[in-house]
Design a protein around this motif. Structure first.
Motif, PDB file in Angstrom:
ATOM      1  N   LEU C  31       0.844  -1.207   0.000  1.00 34.61           N
ATOM      2  CA  LEU C  31       0.000   0.000   0.000  1.00 34.61           C
ATOM      3  C   LEU C  31       0.875   1.251   0.000  1.00 34.61           C
ATOM      4  O   LEU C  31       1.923   1.275   0.646  1.00 34.61           O
ATOM      5  N   PRO C  32       0.443   2.291  -0.724  1.00 36.80           N
ATOM      6  CA  PRO C  32       1.223   3.517  -0.732  1.00 36.80           C
ATOM      7  C   PRO C  32       1.352   4.080   0.689  1.00 36.80           C
ATOM      8  O   PRO C  32       0.375   4.123   1.427  1.00 36.80           O
ATOM      9  N   GLY C  33       2.542   4.475   1.011  1.00 42.81           N
ATOM     10  CA  GLY C  33       2.767   5.072   2.328  1.00 42.81           C
ATOM     11  C   GLY C  33       3.277   4.085   3.342  1.00 42.81           C
ATOM     12  O   GLY C  33       3.824   4.467   4.361  1.00 42.81           O
ATOM     13  N   VAL C  34       3.104   2.789   3.072  1.00 43.11           N
ATOM     14  CA  VAL C  34       3.583   1.783   4.025  1.00 43.11           C
ATOM     15  C   VAL C  34       5.034   1.483   3.706  1.00 43.11           C
ATOM     16  O   VAL C  34       5.358   1.076   2.591  1.00 43.11           O
ATOM     17  N   SER C  35       5.912   1.739   4.686  1.00 47.62           N
ATOM     18  CA  SER C  35       7.319   1.501   4.389  1.00 47.62           C
ATOM     19  C   SER C  35       7.869   0.312   5.161  1.00 47.62           C
ATOM     20  O   SER C  35       8.989  -0.102   4.956  1.00 47.62           O
ATOM     21  N   PHE C  36       7.081  -0.208   6.069  1.00 50.33           N
ATOM     22  CA  PHE C  36       7.560  -1.361   6.848  1.00 50.33           C
ATOM     23  C   PHE C  36       6.360  -2.202   7.221  1.00 50.33           C
ATOM     24  O   PHE C  36       5.331  -1.682   7.645  1.00 50.33           O
ATOM     25  N   SER C  37       6.483  -3.497   7.025  1.00 50.04           N
ATOM     26  CA  SER C  37       5.357  -4.359   7.345  1.00 50.04           C
ATOM     27  C   SER C  37       5.876  -5.716   7.761  1.00 50.04           C
ATOM     28  O   SER C  37       6.715  -6.305   7.077  1.00 50.04           O
ATOM     29  N   THR C  38       5.402  -6.181   8.920  1.00 50.84           N
ATOM     30  CA  THR C  38       5.920  -7.445   9.421  1.00 50.84           C
ATOM     31  C   THR C  38       4.855  -8.160  10.243  1.00 50.84           C
ATOM     32  O   THR C  38       3.813  -7.576  10.558  1.00 50.84           O
ATOM     33  N   ASP C  39       5.110  -9.430  10.555  1.00 50.76           N
ATOM     34  CA  ASP C  39       4.209 -10.129  11.451  1.00 50.76           C
ATOM     35  C   ASP C  39       5.008 -10.689  12.613  1.00 50.76           C
ATOM     36  O   ASP C  39       6.218 -10.899  12.500  1.00 50.76           O
ATOM     37  N   TYR C  40       4.335 -10.886  13.752  1.00 46.48           N
ATOM     38  CA  TYR C  40       5.039 -11.348  14.938  1.00 46.48           C
ATOM     39  C   TYR C  40       4.087 -12.140  15.811  1.00 46.48           C
ATOM     40  O   TYR C  40       2.884 -11.901  15.834  1.00 46.48           O
ATOM     41  N   LYS C  41       4.646 -13.094  16.536  1.00 44.92           N
ATOM     42  CA  LYS C  41       3.835 -14.032  17.319  1.00 44.92           C
ATOM     43  C   LYS C  41       2.950 -13.344  18.369  1.00 44.92           C
ATOM     44  O   LYS C  41       1.749 -13.572  18.423  1.00 44.92           O
ATOM     45  N   TYR C  42       3.556 -12.530  19.189  1.00 46.47           N
ATOM     46  CA  TYR C  42       2.800 -11.819  20.244  1.00 46.47           C
ATOM     47  C   TYR C  42       3.224 -10.363  20.260  1.00 46.47           C
ATOM     48  O   TYR C  42       4.201 -10.001  20.904  1.00 46.47           O
ATOM     49  N   MET C  43       2.469  -9.509  19.589  1.00 49.93           N
ATOM     50  CA  MET C  43       2.843  -8.098  19.534  1.00 49.93           C
ATOM     51  C   MET C  43       2.790  -7.436  20.912  1.00 49.93           C
ATOM     52  O   MET C  43       3.524  -6.518  21.203  1.00 49.93           O
ATOM     53  N   CYS C  44       1.861  -7.914  21.763  1.00 50.06           N
ATOM     54  CA  CYS C  44       1.682  -7.233  23.039  1.00 50.06           C
ATOM     55  C   CYS C  44       2.745  -7.622  24.060  1.00 50.06           C
ATOM     56  O   CYS C  44       2.888  -6.989  25.088  1.00 50.06           O
ATOM     57  N   SER C  45       3.525  -8.673  23.763  1.00 50.46           N
ATOM     58  CA  SER C  45       4.564  -9.086  24.694  1.00 50.46           C
ATOM     59  C   SER C  45       5.696  -8.055  24.676  1.00 50.46           C
ATOM     60  O   SER C  45       5.754  -7.201  23.796  1.00 50.46           O
ATOM     61  N   ASP C  46       6.594  -8.173  25.627  1.00 53.94           N
ATOM     62  CA  ASP C  46       7.719  -7.243  25.676  1.00 53.94           C
ATOM     63  C   ASP C  46       8.530  -7.251  24.389  1.00 53.94           C
ATOM     64  O   ASP C  46       8.787  -6.198  23.816  1.00 53.94           O
ATOM     65  N   PRO C  47       8.933  -8.452  23.905  1.00 55.31           N
ATOM     66  CA  PRO C  47       9.684  -8.455  22.636  1.00 55.31           C
ATOM     67  C   PRO C  47       8.880  -7.852  21.492  1.00 55.31           C
ATOM     68  O   PRO C  47       9.427  -7.154  20.640  1.00 55.31           O
ATOM     69  N   GLY C  48       7.555  -8.085  21.491  1.00 58.57           N
ATOM     70  CA  GLY C  48       6.695  -7.533  20.449  1.00 58.57           C
ATOM     71  C   GLY C  48       6.713  -6.016  20.490  1.00 58.57           C
ATOM     72  O   GLY C  48       6.871  -5.338  19.471  1.00 58.57           O
ATOM     73  N   GLN C  49       6.565  -5.486  21.681  1.00 61.45           N
ATOM     74  CA  GLN C  49       6.566  -4.034  21.829  1.00 61.45           C
ATOM     75  C   GLN C  49       7.936  -3.454  21.474  1.00 61.45           C
ATOM     76  O   GLN C  49       8.025  -2.374  20.884  1.00 61.45           O
ATOM     77  N   ASN C  50       8.970  -4.207  21.828  1.00 61.54           N
ATOM     78  CA  ASN C  50      10.319  -3.730  21.478  1.00 61.54           C
ATOM     79  C   ASN C  50      10.535  -3.724  19.978  1.00 61.54           C
ATOM     80  O   ASN C  50      11.173  -2.823  19.435  1.00 61.54           O
ATOM     81  N   LEU C  51       9.962  -4.723  19.318  1.00 58.57           N
ATOM     82  CA  LEU C  51      10.025  -4.781  17.850  1.00 58.57           C
ATOM     83  C   LEU C  51       9.414  -3.507  17.260  1.00 58.57           C
ATOM     84  O   LEU C  51       9.966  -2.884  16.355  1.00 58.57           O
ATOM     85  N   LEU C  52       8.273  -3.132  17.828  1.00 56.42           N
ATOM     86  CA  LEU C  52       7.566  -1.935  17.363  1.00 56.42           C
ATOM     87  C   LEU C  52       8.411  -0.686  17.614  1.00 56.42           C
ATOM     88  O   LEU C  52       8.625   0.127  16.707  1.00 56.42           O
ATOM     89  N   LYS C  53       8.922  -0.586  18.822  1.00 59.93           N
ATOM     90  CA  LYS C  53       9.717   0.602  19.167  1.00 59.93           C
ATOM     91  C   LYS C  53      10.957   0.708  18.281  1.00 59.93           C
ATOM     92  O   LYS C  53      11.297   1.781  17.793  1.00 59.93           O
ATOM     93  N   LYS C  54      11.611  -0.451  18.100  1.00 60.33           N
ATOM     94  CA  LYS C  54      12.843  -0.459  17.316  1.00 60.33           C
ATOM     95  C   LYS C  54      12.541  -0.061  15.866  1.00 60.33           C
ATOM     96  O   LYS C  54      13.259   0.734  15.264  1.00 60.33           O
ATOM     97  N   ALA C  55      11.448  -0.585  15.338  1.00 59.08           N
ATOM     98  CA  ALA C  55      11.086  -0.278  13.949  1.00 59.08           C
ATOM     99  C   ALA C  55      10.781   1.201  13.786  1.00 59.08           C
ATOM    100  O   ALA C  55      11.156   1.817  12.790  1.00 59.08           O
ATOM    101  N   ILE C  56      10.097   1.772  14.771  1.00 65.89           N
ATOM    102  CA  ILE C  56       9.779   3.201  14.682  1.00 65.89           C
ATOM    103  C   ILE C  56      11.066   4.001  14.561  1.00 65.89           C
ATOM    104  O   ILE C  56      11.189   4.892  13.718  1.00 65.89           O
ATOM    105  N   GLN C  57      12.061   3.621  15.390  1.00 60.44           N
ATOM    106  CA  GLN C  57      13.314   4.378  15.375  1.00 60.44           C
ATOM    107  C   GLN C  57      14.172   4.047  14.151  1.00 60.44           C
ATOM    108  O   GLN C  57      14.612   4.944  13.442  1.00 60.44           O
ATOM    109  N   ASP C  58      14.337   2.763  13.884  1.00 62.41           N
ATOM    110  CA  ASP C  58      15.218   2.368  12.774  1.00 62.41           C
ATOM    111  C   ASP C  58      14.652   2.767  11.417  1.00 62.41           C
ATOM    112  O   ASP C  58      15.366   3.214  10.539  1.00 62.41           O
TER     113      ASP C  58
END
Lengths: 166, 305, 665
Positions: C31-58
């Motif tokens: 989709l236009p405007g989407v620059s990053f897209s991924t899937d993850y087992k448990y987004m709400c878990s700590d690693p999931g949230q860290n994935l989100l935070k890291k992606a926002i920054q990176d």
């Protein structure tokens, strides 16, 4: 594991405008209760039915919706005291207007579904989907969008003459 | 085609002239909005006078079709706001003024109302010099319940003779209601296809006082603006919806429509529904809330599952 | 240009079982405007949230869409994570592909297509999201407590002990509620009055508690931190400042035969009365319906005998407005009406058990009054009909409760325990008597509860019969109870002297009306609804209003006291800050386009819309427009749908956002 999938010649597009407190929560409850219903519906969440502008319904039909559902809290249960009461009047009048313009009101459903009524959500969505499926596609607004004509119809001899002279 | 008695209009003209002259010379008002004779034979046009001597220009005839209320609303800003304004109003126009007061667009104390006892005015497609008959009368006048304005500052002491007429909109609404949705759709598409989006209906409507019309907005584009069938249909639906419960029934939209789209038919249909659903009718009364800005807990919900 | 990150959650297998999450991530990534897209087992878990935070920054993301469960579940979680990564939290949206998709559709293809649509819709929406700054509002550090039973008393004392002022409002003339009516309490059998009345006195003497008894809530306006409450203080006809509580008026009042509601109408009181001797405040009330003065204009004995001149026949109801920052609702319960079908209620009565017709069929609360040392019989168990001591007594449980055919499906929770207590009290007072109990199940979870119940059988000789009663009828001065013992499989018939029905607990009458004034939600039985059944059990969905006690659902005393203290803790948490941060979902007026028709003001249920005059530098009025007070606005958006030119917009739900979603379909 999967039940026999029924195939239909026409799968309608259903858009649901729902309030977050009652109907959205009711739909969540249908989910947590693992109830099953047709996958045709796309849900748009609003804080309150009071926020739902009749223009959105029009817009939905223009964007190709075959059926539209508007659903919120039962009277007296509005999280915002009276938003659903205002919505009730607004939509009572708007549906009369659409009917007069020539929209078949079987394509437009209003309902009260509380946060406790997961079953009712399933019922409302299933009924509307099946009814609209039986009615076939909503062609009216789609055809309008396809029409290329850009001005008043040249449907009188005078207009035709004037047009030819340009 | 039976003639309709308009003999009182001459006396009304005299009375308006006298009253307008008086209030202007006494300084009660800074201007009077009324009707004056126009160039074509028998025709009339709006006029704003501020000199007492000009009061003689004021007339009232069956050709005084305009709703002058539109000159007072904020968005149109036709008249500089310099004190109290006198205005000549027929019953239908007064309903519009009452509506505008209810929507905080006008204040009663800023107006000097010269009410007109009115037996009816001519239809929009009729030559202005024509005699007023059951055939030439404007469609809105066939359903008028406001021949004699009340609550004005001045009303000439005349009583119009108003015969019972066939209610043109009611008949047409009933005809359309009896059709199938598809037939109605076809009817309205034929009508809307004529629309050239000139927005004359919006310009003349006293209630289209928004500074920015929703239908002109482009972020987001709520209603397609082009004069294509899709945009035309959307415009007329939105217009009718925005006027529901507010329209005073002056039928100016229909009068000014160059493509003869029966716009007031939509407004009348909405009025009929509001009467049936909420017992609301446009009136001379200034209401705190309109039917769509209020509710009761007993409102009809038979259409809601 | 947006750089949107989309995160598709598997939710273990809850989503991925039905939705092809990899395909959703792939499709949405186009989709236009989407620059990053991924899937993850448990987004709400700590690693999931860290994935989100890291992606926002990176990935330098500008917007985030998390496709997972319902936003009602985890929107706060992901918005916090977004904020932690340096983005405004309102640039994060959730796409609900669990409750609204994977859980309700079995066909993988259909569910996957729907999930792609839902995520696509949210991608289009999030593009139009704006940075919304948090709104802060001041907090009035005073609290209102509605209800002066044990729940209200406990909450009021806890808050007041913390140094915050409390306004305590009680509908009856005295504090105490139902707990003051009880004789002894399970599982320790300590006297209810003995533990209750000191607390009532503490309330009366507390410098931080302002007590309004014989008063009701008339109107509630405002919002969290800033409520304006109008209290109707009903005319007592006795001046509270002058009255010394000597009680002479009551002894002299000629109207002595008025059934006392506090004694379940089996004891009598005078027209000028306190409901019970330990009442707080100890100031009598004149019951105007039964007072000779108000009925005939004659009498006035109480006024004549009152030394301090406190009796005031002219007193009128007063309306008092109090500003508070938080409200604790503790309105308690009422007992199920068993004699007839309550009017306008889907609940059916228990007429077949003769209550109301057979005088010696009573409910549990009436038994409490009979057993109470300060009750109408002085603590002797005597039949209402002839004052004889019942030698055979039958207790029937689950009257109303768990009876779906009667309209109530819930368990009233306390009846098993109080019936066991009743058998013990009976056995202590009538040594040669025999108690029978008809029960469906014995539900005794709670500290020392099951031991207590067993004691009633093993030591106090109560006979428990598993089964329900089909019929009971009067035969001479006996009541014949016919039932079945399903454990043994035989019909049972007992000739009893008295029958006690353990009737269901219901919310107070008028609970729904009060809820409407407060703007809180309630269930089909009129019990008030908590914001979350497990994680927010004392908060209402309406911010700043908290629940305590049986108004939320049947509860025993320890549970009620715990919840009351919890509600008090919530109030104190709110009061711990001078300013409150609130969600910036409020309406704003575009003043340049507003023509001041005030349709928005007419539909606003909160009075959030004000009239604002715009003036030039010389002070000349340019125009009058609407202004939305962000502190008062609750964010329903009714104004925007009503405004013809849409010059009032609800942040977070703008037309742009909604139209973008519709157009995405």
């Amino acid at each position: 594991m999967h039940p026999e999938k029924q195939t239909h010649a026409f799968e309608p597009k259903i858009i649901a405008f729902v309030c977050t407190w009652c109907t959205y929560a009711g739909a969540d409850l249908a989910g947590t209760s693992r109830m099953q219903y047709p996958s045709n519906v796309r849900v748009l969440k609003f804080p309150c039915t009071g926020r739902i502008d009749p223009v959105f319904i029009l817009k939905a039909f223009q964007q190709g919706a075959d059926g539209v559902l508007v659903s919120g809290c039962h009277p007296g249960d509005c999280h915002y005291i009276a938003g659903n009461f205002h919505a009730r009047r607004r939509f009572a009048v708007f549906r009369k207007l659409l009917e007069f313009i020539g929209v078949d009101l079987n394509r437009l459903q209003f309902s009260w579904v509380s946060a406790a009524e997961g079953g009712k959500w399933v019922e409302v969505v299933t009924d509307l989907t099946e009814r609209v499926r039986a009615m076939g596609p909503m062609t009216e607004f789609k055809e309008l969008a396809m029409e290329e004509q850009w001005s008043g119809a040249i449907n009188t001899p005078e207009l035709q003459e004037a047009y030819n002279s340009i | 085609m039976t003639p309709i008695d308009t003999s009182i209009y001459a006396a009304i003209t005299d009375a308006i002239q006298t009253e307008a002259g008086r209030i202007l010379s006494e300084g009660q008002v800074t201007a009077v909005v009324g009707y004056a004779a126009a160039r074509r034979k028998g025709s009339a046009q709006p006029i704003v006078i501020s000199n007492p001597d000009d009061a003689q220009k004021l007339i009232f005839t069956a050709a005084c079709v305009n709703n002058l209320a539109v000159y007072l609303t904020k968005a149109k800003k036709e008249i500089p706001k310099t004190g109290k304004i006198g205005i000549v109003v027929k019953g239908c126009d007064l309903k519009a003024l009452s509506g505008l007061m209810g929507e905080s667009q006008l204040k009663r104390e800023d107006l000097y109302l010269i009410g007109v006892p009115c037996a009816g005015v001519l239809g929009s497609t009729v030559q202005p010099a024509t005699e007023l008959t059951t055939g030439t009368i404007a469609a809105k006048c066939t359903e008028c319940d406001a021949h004699l304005p009340t609550g004005c500052d001045f009303v000439p002491n005349q009583t119009p003779i108003t015969p019972e007429l066939e209610q043109k909109y009611a008949v047409e609404i009933a005809r359309l209601e009896a059709l199938t949705p598809a037939e109605r759709w076809a009817y309205w598409q034929e009508q809307f296809s004529k629309c050239i989006k000139c927005y004359a209906c919006r310009q003349v409507c006293p209630f289209c006082f928004c500074e920015q019309c929703l239908c002109d907005r482009n972020k987001p584009q709520m209603v397609e603006t082009t004069p294509r069938p899709a945009g035309n249909t959307a415009w007329h639906i939105v217009r009718a919806m925005h006027l529901a419960g507010r329209c005073a029934g002056c039928a100016e939209c229909e009068r000014v429509c160059p493509m003869d789209i029966p716009l007031n038919l939509l407004n009348r249909k909405m009025a009929k529904e509001l009467k049936e659903l909420y017992d609301h009718e446009a009136s001379f009364e200034v209401l705190d809330k309109g039917p769509l800005t209020m509710f009761t807990d007993k409102d009809d919900q038979s259409f809601i599952k | 240009m947006s750089r949107i990150g989309v995160f598709i959650c598997h939710c273990g297998e809850n989503i991925s079982r039905t939705v092809d999450v990899e395909r959703v991530a792939l499709e949405v990534g186009k989709l236009p405007g989407v620059s990053f897209s991924t899937d993850y087992k448990y987004m709400c878990s700590d690693p999931g949230q860290n994935l989100l935070k890291k992606a926002i920054q990176d990935q330098k993301l500008t917007h985030v869409v998390v496709a997972a469960c319902s936003p009602r579940m985890h929107e706060v979680t992901f918005r916090k994570a977004t904020e932690a990564a340096g983005l405004n939290p309102f640039l994060c949206e959730m796409a609900n592909i669990r409750e609204h998709c994977s859980w309700v559709h079995e066909n993988r293809e259909e569910a996957t297509i729907k999930a792609i649509d839902i995520v696509g819709m949210m991608v289009e929406r999030v593009k139009k999201n704006r940075v919304l700054p948090t709104i802060t509002v001041p907090v009035t550090k005073r609290s209102l407590v509605i209800g002066g039973g044990i729940a209200g008393i406990q909450a009021a004392l806890d808050i007041a002990d913390c140094g915050h002022e409390v306004i305590l409002v009680e509908r009856e003339p005295s504090l105490g509620g139902h707990m003051a009516q009880l004789s002894e309490t399970f599982p320790t059998l300590d006297c209810s009055q003995c533990i209750m009345t000191p607390k009532m006195v503490d309330v009366a003497n507390h410098p931080k508690i302002k007590l309004y008894t014989y008063s009701e809530i008339e109107l509630v306006e405002g919002y969290i931190g800033n409520f304006q409450v109008t209290i109707k203080k009903r005319a007592r006809s006795v001046d509270e400042d002058k009255c010394t509580g000597c009680g002479v008026c009551m002894t002299k009042c000629p109207q002595k035969k008025i059934p006392n509601k506090f004694d379940q109408n089996i004891g009598m009181r005078t027209a000028i009365y306190v409901p019970f001797p330990q009442a707080v405040p100890n100031t009598p009330v004149i019951d105007r319906e039964n007072c000779t003065w108000y009925k005939t204009g004659k009498c006035g004995v109480c006024q004549k005998v009152c030394g301090p001149g406190a009796v005031d026949f002219e007193q009128e109801d007063q309306l008092i407005v109090e500003a508070v920052g938080a409200i604790v609702v503790a309105t308690g319960f009422d007992l199920y009406t068993i004699d007839e079908k309550p009017k306008g209620s889907p609940i059916k009565g228990y007429g077949e058990f003769g209550h109301g017709k057979i005088p010696d069929v009573i409910d549990g609360m009436t038994f409490e009054r009979l057993a109470s040392a300060s009750g109408p019989t002085g603590g002797k168990i005597l039949r209402p009909s002839d004052g004889k001591e019942p030698k055979q007594i039958v207790f029937i449980q689950c009257i109303g409760s768990r009876a779906r055919e009667k309209g109530i499906s819930y368990c009233s929770k306390v009846c098993c325990m109080y019936t066991a207590k009743h058998t013990m009290l009976y056995h202590h007072k009538v040594h040669d008597g025999q108690a029978y109990v008809f029960f469906m199940d014995a539900r005794t979870p709670g500290k020392s509860y099951d031991e207590f119940w067993r004691r009633s059988i093993e030591e106090e000789e109560a006979v428990y019969i598993r089964g329900m009663v089909s019929r009971l009828y009067q035969k001479g001065d006996k009541i014949v109870v016919m039932g079945s013992d399903i454990a043994v499989g035989v019909q049972v018939e007992i000739e009893a002297d008295m029958v006690v029905l353990a009737t269901a607990i219901q919310p107070q009458k008028g609970a729904d009306a009060l809820a409407q004034k407060l703007g809180i939600s309630y269930d089909k039985y009129n019990f008030y609804s908590e914001a979350h059944a497990k994680l927010r059990p004392v908060e209402c969905a309406t911010a700043g209003i908290y629940l305590a006690g049986a108004c939320q659902g049947p509860k025993d005393i320890p549970e009620t006291v715990s919840q009351a203290s919890a509600a008090a803790a919530k109030v104190m948490t709110l009061f711990s800050k001078d300013k409150l941060e609130r969600e910036p979902i409020v309406a704003r007026v575009k003043e340049s386009a507003c023509v001041g028709c005030f349709a928005c003001k007419k539909v606003c249920a909160y009075g959030a819309v004000e009239v604002k005059e715009i003036r030039d530098r010389q002070g000349n009025l340019i125009k009058t427009v609407a202004y939305v007070n962000p502190g008062v606005c609750s964010g329903c958006g009714t104004c925007q749908a009503t405004c013809p030119s849409k010059c009032v917009e609800l942040d977070g739900y703008t037309d742009e956002q909604i139209v973008a979603m519709i157009e995405a379909l």
